[in-house]
Scaffold this motif. Structure first.
Motif, short mmCIF file in Angstrom:
data_model
loop_
_atom_site.label_atom_id
_atom_site.label_comp_id
_atom_site.label_asym_id
_atom_site.label_seq_id
_atom_site.Cartn_x
_atom_site.Cartn_y
_atom_site.Cartn_z
N GLU A 1 -19.31 10.23 22.24
CA GLU A 1 -18.34 10.55 21.20
C GLU A 1 -17.66 9.28 20.67
O GLU A 1 -17.39 8.35 21.42
N ALA A 2 -17.38 9.26 19.38
CA ALA A 2 -16.71 8.11 18.76
C ALA A 2 -15.66 8.61 17.78
O ALA A 2 -15.85 9.62 17.11
N SER A 3 -14.54 7.90 17.70
CA SER A 3 -13.44 8.30 16.83
C SER A 3 -13.50 7.57 15.49
O SER A 3 -14.04 6.47 15.40
N PHE A 4 -12.93 8.19 14.45
CA PHE A 4 -12.88 7.55 13.15
C PHE A 4 -11.58 7.92 12.44
O PHE A 4 -10.92 8.91 12.77
N THR A 5 -11.23 7.10 11.46
CA THR A 5 -10.06 7.33 10.62
C THR A 5 -10.51 7.29 9.17
O THR A 5 -11.44 6.57 8.82
N TYR A 6 -9.88 8.09 8.32
CA TYR A 6 -10.10 7.98 6.87
C TYR A 6 -9.14 6.95 6.30
O TYR A 6 -7.98 6.89 6.71
N SER A 7 -9.59 6.17 5.33
CA SER A 7 -8.67 5.33 4.58
C SER A 7 -7.81 6.23 3.71
O SER A 7 -8.22 7.33 3.33
N TYR A 8 -6.58 5.81 3.40
CA TYR A 8 -5.71 6.70 2.63
C TYR A 8 -6.27 6.97 1.25
O TYR A 8 -6.05 8.04 0.66
N SER A 9 -7.06 6.04 0.72
CA SER A 9 -7.61 6.23 -0.62
C SER A 9 -8.65 7.35 -0.67
O SER A 9 -8.92 7.90 -1.72
N ALA B 1 0.83 -1.20 0.00
CA ALA B 1 0.00 0.00 0.00
C ALA B 1 0.87 1.25 0.00
O ALA B 1 0.55 2.24 -0.68
N ALA B 2 1.97 1.23 0.75
CA ALA B 2 2.87 2.38 0.78
C ALA B 2 3.52 2.61 -0.58
O ALA B 2 3.68 3.76 -1.02
N THR B 3 3.88 1.55 -1.26
CA THR B 3 4.46 1.66 -2.60
C THR B 3 3.45 2.27 -3.57
O THR B 3 3.80 3.13 -4.40
N GLN B 4 2.19 1.85 -3.46
CA GLN B 4 1.14 2.42 -4.31
C GLN B 4 0.93 3.90 -4.00
O GLN B 4 0.75 4.72 -4.91
N TYR B 5 0.97 4.24 -2.72
CA TYR B 5 0.83 5.64 -2.31
C TYR B 5 1.97 6.47 -2.90
O TYR B 5 1.77 7.56 -3.44
N ALA B 6 3.20 5.94 -2.80
CA ALA B 6 4.37 6.66 -3.29
C ALA B 6 4.33 6.88 -4.80
O ALA B 6 4.88 7.87 -5.31
#
Length: 338
Positions: free
Chosen positions: A250-258, A114-119
């Motif tokens: 309250e609840a936390s969330f993260t975005y996917s890198y995509s 995934a990091a290679t695709q991001y790069a």
């Protein structure tokens, strides 16, 4: 610590100031913590599902159509959406909890892919693409790790420089004179889907013939990264007011890198909801988060004072927002047999 690596990370920091944990120490100059809370602008009216639903399966099937989630996900940096208890403390997931669902060595390979695709994706900034390369391949003049350091639980996260993984991963270079300006610590969460559309609060409901009325909304606090396009997420606070209303807090969330740079969750404006409850049924309103909880690992590439790289896999469970959704919660009208 080599001059090349020292210059790459900090630019100008004197060797005499370097202490154990070279990479972590290097980040102390020219690098600041990510995470300046800010409220998103008010967006669309609160999202309310059409019709009423009698079973959880029907709810999940409907939400799969409107807010589809992926079977696996990745997010850059340290995930904001770590699973927490009602008091806001991070829940500890053990290697045994996670390993049966996702092998840690495979997770490291997936993170590097995934990091290679991001790069390779030119829509991301050059510094962040370089950060992703470090996660995938390390640094050119450092000694490569002999294997993965697999941690035993979510809080088993101390790194070689004395920092926690959260401290290390939430740092980015803000020294405009540094050749590494804008780069972030090489970290990523990868996970497999565990629970889709978890509940985010519900009303007490009404048994018997009658009518329920509610007002619903959700506020969003974004954790705005100083390195836009890397790790971002935030917190949502769903609100129900009306007949026997209660919410889970309250609840936390993260975005996917995509989806980090394309879809942001917005505050919602207040919407009215009405439920007609027939005789012999119980009616209530529930909020369902538009996303899924993923079981996996926080993968970190660390560096010690001997210029030795360490690849670390830390068990974790993280809620990630559905990639195409800009609404944090869907309010669902429920009818069940009394």
């Amino acid at each position: 610590m080599s001059t090349q690596l020292q210059t790459e990370l900090v630019s100008g920091r004197r060797k005499s100031s370097v202490v154990a944990g070279a990479l972590a120490t290097a980040f102390l100059t020219g690098i600041s913590l990510i995470g300046t809370p800010a409220f998103a602008d008010d967006g669309q009216p609160a999202k309310v599902a059409d019709g009423t639903y009698e079973s959880d399966q029907d709810v999940l099937a409907a939400m799969e159509k409107t807010d589809p989630v992926n079977a696996s996900e990745s997010s850059m940096g340290y995930p904001a959406g770590l699973d927490k208890d009602k008091d806001g403390n991070v829940k500890v997931f053990t290697l045994a909890d996670v390993q049966s669902k996702y092998d840690p060595e495979q997770a490291v390979k997936d993170a590097q892919t995934a990091a290679t695709q991001y790069a390779a994706d030119e829509k991301h900034s050059a510094p962040l693409r370089e950060s992703a390369k470090h996660l995938a391949d390390g640094w050119s003049d450092a000694t490569k790790p002999g294997g993965t350091e697999i941690r035993q639980n979510t809080k088993d996260n101390a790194l070689s420089g004395g920092q926690s993984a959260e401290q290390y991963c939430n740092m980015t270079n803000t020294d405009s004179q540094s050749p590494s300006y804008g780069q972030a610590a090489p970290c990523m969460f990868v996970g497999k889907v565990d629970e889709k559309y978890p509940q985010r609060g519900a009303s007490d409901g009404l048994t018997g013939e009658g009518k329920l009325t509610y007002k619903v909304t959700a506020s969003v606090a974004d954790e705005q990264s100083t390195t836009e396009g890397w790790q971002v997420g935030g917190k949502i606070t769903p609100t129900i007011s009306g007949d026997g209303a209660s919410v889970g807090g309250e609840a936390s969330f993260t975005y996917s890198y995509s989806s980090t740079s394309t879809t942001k969750v917005q505050n919602t404006r207040e919407s009215d909801v009405e439920i007609s409850v027939p005789q012999g049924n119980k009616g209530y309103l529930e909020g369902r988060a538009n996303g899924a909880t993923y079981t996996g690992y926080i993968v970190v590439r660390d560096l010690d004072s001997s210029n030795q790289e360490h690849v670390v896999a830390i068990p974790a469970r993280v809620f990630i927002q559905a990639p195409g959704s800009s609404s944090s919660v869907t309010w669902v009208k429920r009818l069940t047999a009394a």
